[in-house]
Write a protein that holds these residues in place. Structure first.
Motif, PDB file in Angstrom:
ATOM      1  N   GLN A   1     -23.259  17.777  30.758  1.00 36.74           N
ATOM      2  CA  GLN A   1     -23.027  17.936  32.188  1.00 36.74           C
ATOM      3  C   GLN A   1     -24.288  17.551  32.935  1.00 36.74           C
TER       4      GLN A   1
ATOM      5  N   LEU B   1     -22.246  13.906  38.021  1.00 38.76           N
ATOM      6  CA  LEU B   1     -21.502  13.139  37.006  1.00 38.76           C
ATOM      7  C   LEU B   1     -20.451  13.977  36.301  1.00 38.76           C
ATOM      8  N   GLY B   2     -20.452  15.259  36.540  1.00 40.11           N
ATOM      9  CA  GLY B   2     -19.450  16.121  35.929  1.00 40.11           C
ATOM     10  C   GLY B   2     -19.652  16.279  34.439  1.00 40.11           C
ATOM     11  N   LEU B   3     -18.550  16.484  33.730  1.00 42.99           N
ATOM     12  CA  LEU B   3     -18.564  16.663  32.287  1.00 42.99           C
ATOM     13  C   LEU B   3     -18.156  15.356  31.630  1.00 42.99           C
TER      14      LEU B   3
ATOM     15  N   TYR C   1     -19.751  17.840  25.086  1.00 42.84           N
ATOM     16  CA  TYR C   1     -19.868  17.254  26.412  1.00 42.84           C
ATOM     17  C   TYR C   1     -21.308  17.411  26.880  1.00 42.84           C
TER      18      TYR C   1
END
Lengths: 113, 114
Positions: free
Chosen positions: A37, A41-43, A35
């Motif tokens: 981060q 935008l988050g993960l 992922y």
């Protein structure tokens, strides 16, 4: 406890370089994930692998590739690093299909200059 | 199309009070939901989960509530402590054959003031 180890905490690379981010887990987990981060935008899932030599694209695979030659190791490759790939990269692994969730590594903060 | 939404980017509460973090989802087929906590420069750590067949799960100071009709879940922290200051992500698995793949919300930054 499961341990997921990411080889570098901080990296600074130049635009156009090929970059390798390494991740190793020590509990025989089937599934591994990369992922990134970013603020606001988050993960976001880049790639994942559910078995050795098996891989699937996540939501944002462009500009990345992965390698899983051994069960415990999952590598993320930036073929030609660009400044918009400056981010926190997080590797995770999981054992099963159920609600065990993921175990994450500590992350690699990559800066591309 | 964001299947898991956290509409509050940040929340600030006083130490000792209740923190309530919210999450909405669009897919009624999710089997379970999870909450993760993330400190700066560290990876997220699993906090608590809830099965879709339950409406509440409690673990110490942390309780997650699930309202399936509203497609809404919330994480309650009581009492809040300064060490709870972190980014909290809700997450849900994919359906069917991809239920090992988690989709995360964008996160809520919780600040607990002493």
């Amino acid at each position: 406890d499961v341990k997921v180890t990411q080889s570098s905490r901080y990296l600074v690379k130049r635009t156009g370089e090929k970059v390798f981010l390494e991740c190793v887990q020590d509990m025989d987990h089937e599934n591994m994930f990369w992922y990134r981060q970013d603020p606001g935008l988050g993960l976001r899932l880049i790639y994942f692998s559910y078995d050795v030599k098996m891989k699937e694209k996540g939501d944002i695979p462009e500009g990345y590739s992965v390698s899983r030659e051994k069960k415990e190791r999952f590598s993320l490759i930036l073929e030609s690093a660009s400044t918009n790939q400056t981010s926190m990269y997080l590797c995770a692994s999981s054992l099963s299909w159920g609600s065990d969730g993921y175990t994450f590594g500590s992350g690699t903060r990559l800066t591309v200059v | 199309d964001q299947q898991v939404k956290q509409n509050s980017p940040s929340l600030s509460v006083q130490e000792g009070r209740i923190s309530i973090l919210n999450c909405d989802y669009t897919n009624s087929m999710f089997d379970y939901f999870l909450w993760y906590k993330k400190y700066p420069a560290e990876g997220p750590t699993f906090l608590i989960s809830i099965s879709s067949i339950k409406d509440k799960n409690e673990d110490g100071r942390f309780t997650v509530f699930l309202n399936k009709s509203a497609k809404h879940l919330s994480l309650h922290i009581v009492p809040s402590q300064p060490g709870d200051s972190a980014v909290y992500f809700c997450a849900a698995p994919g359906s069917g054959g991809s239920n090992y793949k988690l989709t995360f919300g964008k996160g809520t930054l919780l600040t607990v003031n002493p």
